[in-house]
Design a protein around this motif. Structure first.
Motif, PDB file in Angstrom:
ATOM      1  N   LEU A   5      19.065  12.453  14.459  1.00  0.00           N
ATOM      2  CA  LEU A   5      20.178  13.309  14.855  1.00  0.00           C
ATOM      3  C   LEU A   5      19.920  13.686  16.311  1.00  0.00           C
ATOM      4  O   LEU A   5      18.944  14.371  16.615  1.00  0.00           O
ATOM      5  N   LEU A   6      20.761  13.215  17.203  1.00  0.00           N
ATOM      6  CA  LEU A   6      20.527  13.379  18.630  1.00  0.00           C
ATOM      7  C   LEU A   6      21.109  14.692  19.128  1.00  0.00           C
ATOM      8  O   LEU A   6      22.326  14.911  19.075  1.00  0.00           O
ATOM      9  N   ILE A   7      20.247  15.563  19.636  1.00  0.00           N
ATOM     10  CA  ILE A   7      20.690  16.861  20.124  1.00  0.00           C
ATOM     11  C   ILE A   7      21.670  16.707  21.277  1.00  0.00           C
ATOM     12  O   ILE A   7      22.572  17.528  21.482  1.00  0.00           O
ATOM     13  N   GLU A   8      21.535  15.614  22.041  1.00  0.00           N
ATOM     14  CA  GLU A   8      22.399  15.386  23.202  1.00  0.00           C
ATOM     15  C   GLU A   8      23.826  15.028  22.797  1.00  0.00           C
ATOM     16  O   GLU A   8      24.731  15.034  23.639  1.00  0.00           O
ATOM     17  N   ASP A   9      24.065  14.736  21.512  1.00  0.00           N
ATOM     18  CA  ASP A   9      25.430  14.476  21.046  1.00  0.00           C
ATOM     19  C   ASP A   9      26.267  15.748  21.005  1.00  0.00           C
ATOM     20  O   ASP A   9      27.489  15.684  20.832  1.00  0.00           O
ATOM     21  N   GLY A  10      25.620  16.895  21.146  1.00  0.00           N
ATOM     22  CA  GLY A  10      26.344  18.159  21.237  1.00  0.00           C
ATOM     23  C   GLY A  10      26.484  18.880  19.917  1.00  0.00           C
ATOM     24  O   GLY A  10      26.314  18.305  18.839  1.00  0.00           O
ATOM     25  N   PRO A  11      26.802  20.180  19.965  1.00  0.00           N
ATOM     26  CA  PRO A  11      26.831  21.010  18.762  1.00  0.00           C
ATOM     27  C   PRO A  11      27.895  20.628  17.749  1.00  0.00           C
ATOM     28  O   PRO A  11      27.663  20.719  16.544  1.00  0.00           O
ATOM     29  N   GLU A  12      29.063  20.206  18.198  1.00  0.00           N
ATOM     30  CA  GLU A  12      30.118  19.866  17.242  1.00  0.00           C
ATOM     31  C   GLU A  12      29.681  18.738  16.322  1.00  0.00           C
ATOM     32  O   GLU A  12      29.808  18.813  15.101  1.00  0.00           O
ATOM     33  N   ALA A  13      29.145  17.672  16.910  1.00  0.00           N
ATOM     34  CA  ALA A  13      28.732  16.513  16.119  1.00  0.00           C
ATOM     35  C   ALA A  13      27.504  16.823  15.269  1.00  0.00           C
ATOM     36  O   ALA A  13      27.461  16.497  14.069  1.00  0.00           O
ATOM     37  N   LEU A  70      25.120  18.225   9.895  1.00  0.00           N
ATOM     38  CA  LEU A  70      24.266  19.074   9.063  1.00  0.00           C
ATOM     39  C   LEU A  70      25.008  19.587   7.834  1.00  0.00           C
ATOM     40  O   LEU A  70      24.440  19.697   6.745  1.00  0.00           O
ATOM     41  N   GLY A  71      26.288  19.924   8.012  1.00  0.00           N
ATOM     42  CA  GLY A  71      27.076  20.361   6.857  1.00  0.00           C
ATOM     43  C   GLY A  71      27.117  19.297   5.780  1.00  0.00           C
ATOM     44  O   GLY A  71      27.035  19.596   4.578  1.00  0.00           O
ATOM     45  N   HIS A  72      27.220  18.044   6.202  1.00  0.00           N
ATOM     46  CA  HIS A  72      27.209  16.914   5.257  1.00  0.00           C
ATOM     47  C   HIS A  72      25.848  16.814   4.576  1.00  0.00           C
ATOM     48  O   HIS A  72      25.768  16.613   3.351  1.00  0.00           O
ATOM     49  N   TRP A  83      24.880  22.792  24.723  1.00  0.00           N
ATOM     50  CA  TRP A  83      24.737  23.813  23.692  1.00  0.00           C
ATOM     51  C   TRP A  83      24.762  25.237  24.237  1.00  0.00           C
ATOM     52  O   TRP A  83      24.872  26.190  23.469  1.00  0.00           O
ATOM     53  N   ASP A  84      24.660  25.416  25.508  1.00  0.00           N
ATOM     54  CA  ASP A  84      24.544  26.751  26.094  1.00  0.00           C
ATOM     55  C   ASP A  84      25.730  27.636  25.709  1.00  0.00           C
ATOM     56  O   ASP A  84      26.882  27.317  26.007  1.00  0.00           O
ATOM     57  N   GLY A  85      25.449  28.749  25.026  1.00  0.00           N
ATOM     58  CA  GLY A  85      26.485  29.708  24.661  1.00  0.00           C
ATOM     59  C   GLY A  85      27.391  29.288  23.527  1.00  0.00           C
ATOM     60  O   GLY A  85      28.334  30.010  23.188  1.00  0.00           O
ATOM     61  N   HIS A  86      27.140  28.132  22.907  1.00  0.00           N
ATOM     62  CA  HIS A  86      28.032  27.667  21.829  1.00  0.00           C
ATOM     63  C   HIS A  86      27.890  28.556  20.591  1.00  0.00           C
ATOM     64  O   HIS A  86      26.806  29.053  20.280  1.00  0.00           O
ATOM     65  N   ASP A  87      28.995  28.724  19.868  1.00  0.00           N
ATOM     66  CA  ASP A  87      29.007  29.525  18.647  1.00  0.00           C
ATOM     67  C   ASP A  87      28.394  28.716  17.505  1.00  0.00           C
ATOM     68  O   ASP A  87      29.091  28.172  16.653  1.00  0.00           O
ATOM     69  N   ILE A  88      27.070  28.640  17.486  1.00  0.00           N
ATOM     70  CA  ILE A  88      26.369  27.829  16.492  1.00  0.00           C
ATOM     71  C   ILE A  88      26.584  28.366  15.084  1.00  0.00           C
ATOM     72  O   ILE A  88      26.855  27.611  14.146  1.00  0.00           O
ATOM     73  N   THR A  89      26.481  29.680  14.925  1.00  0.00           N
ATOM     74  CA  THR A  89      26.607  30.250  13.584  1.00  0.00           C
ATOM     75  C   THR A  89      27.987  29.990  12.994  1.00  0.00           C
ATOM     76  O   THR A  89      28.117  29.633  11.824  1.00  0.00           O
TER      77      THR A  89
END
Length: 398
Positions: free
Chosen positions: A109-117, A122-124, A167-173
């Protein structure tokens, strides 16, 4: 806990979970509450499914009588989901409330793919883990996530993470809670996010060193970070930046991913060692590749890992002098004998003898599961703390 004679159900739960009072009589003594009031408080916890009766305890009276019924936290009434992200790899698990891993999955799972992906995937994974563990989505009480960057614990957002582009400031939760709901059909659950080294330290301290009042874990993988547990709680600093030792300047000119030159991570991380191996003609793309070369006893990798350990040990001499920990744990891709030997060489040479007199320098016990165990424990401690427990009981109508 609230004042004597004012203890709430959440306070009684805390006493039972900590082992300080595990019978009705002991709860009366600890809180000053009457027998009837203790019974009423406990009834709320029983109806919530959070407590259960265990075996009879010892008879306290010299005159004999029936043994007291012990009270136990019921760790089977819910499950926790946890995930630990690295730059190119992730691990996820379903855990019991006591930290037992019920089902586990790992993969690329590539962190550089960004939070949306990443969070969508992870939900899957979580949906599949619940099916594998034989648990319904409705039994999930919370989700814990470990990320390789500094986290503002108040918001759950990463703050200027050097190795998490986008990822900076993204609404991760919010995104992870939504992804969990999309893949399982379950309602919203709390999501807690923290730095990976923090959660690794929390998991290792709680499971292997619960009596250590000052515990430091250093993770050396793609980057370098430290987690600090003081008095049983994670020390994060004012905005989540504590422990970011990978960006301490060490005088070199190597360019770091944060944009500065001379950072410790630029010369002594798994990524830095991999780069030096490539320069020497040895195929190594990441810290994970270095780990594999070390396991095979590759001489060039062994030498570079020991040198990296010496560089990290030089910095840790200051960390140990400042914090005076009882345990210093080395974890991550480079956490093997060559690196540890290098750390010890410089640490004991540079640190004050007083600071290392009672210090144990060790390697990880939980290994790659440390972050998962720590993330799960963080969720449980948050949800069943006295104040939060009271709020949840009221929400449940109890």
């Amino acid at each position: 806990m609230t004042g004597r004679g004012q203890a709430r159900a959440g306070d009684l739960l805390e006493l039972v979970r900590s082992g300080r009072a595990t019978t009705r009589g002991a709860l009366q003594q600890a809180t000053g509450l009457s027998r009837a009031t203790v019974g009423q408080r406990l009834d709320r916890l029983f109806r919530a499914g959070w407590l259960r009766e265990g075996a009879g305890g010892p008879v306290d009276s010299p005159l004999g009588g029936r043994p007291s019924i012990t009270l136990e936290f019921d760790d089977e009434h819910a499950v926790v989901l946890a995930a630990d992200l690295d730059t190119r790899h992730a691990r996820a698990a379903a855990l019991s409330l006591s930290g037992e891993i019920l089902a586990e999955h790992s993969g690329t799972l590539l962190i550089e793919d960004g939070p949306e992906a990443v969070l969508g995937e992870l939900g899957h994974w979580f949906a599949e883990l619940l099916e594998k563990a034989g648990r319904r989505p409705e039994t999930v009480c919370g989700i814990g996530l470990a990320v390789p960057g500094p986290v503002d614990s108040e918001t759950g957002r990463v703050v200027q993470p050097p190795i998490m582009p986008g990822w900076d400031g993204h609404d991760i939760t919010g995104r992870l809670a939504a992804s969990f709901g999309e893949h399982t059909g379950a309602g919203p659950v709390p999501v807690l996010v923290d730095n990976d080294a923090n959660l690794m330290a929390y998991g290792e301290q709680r499971t292997g060193h619960p009596d250590c009042s000052a515990f430091v874990l250093v993770k050396v993988s793609t980057g370098i970070g430290a987690g600090v547990v003081v008095g049983g709680s994670i020390y994060r600093g004012v905005d989540g930046g504590a422990g970011d030792i990978g960006h301490i300047r060490v005088g070199a000119e190597a360019l770091c991913r944060c944009g500065s030159r001379g950072c410790l991570a630029a010369v002594a991380s798994g990524g830095a060692v991999a780069r030096r191996l490539r320069d020497a003609g040895v195929p190594a793309a990441s810290g994970a590749d270095v780990r594999d070369l070390l396991a095979a006893g590759h001489p060039e990798a062994v030498g570079l890992a020991r040198e990296a350990g010496r560089q990290v040990g030089d910095v840790l001499a200051t960390v140990v002098t400042l914090l005076n920990p009882g345990v210093l744990m080395i974890a991550g891709d480079l956490a093997g004998t060559p690196f540890l030997t290098g750390v010890r060489e410089l640490l004991y040479q540079r640190a004050l003898a007083r600071s290392t007199a009672h210090l144990d320098v060790v390697t990880s016990r939980l290994g790659e599961r440390a972050g998962l165990v720590g993330a799960g424990a963080l969720v449980v401690e948050y949800l069943y703390a006295p104040e939060r427990a009271e709020e949840r009981l009221r929400t449940m109508g109890l």
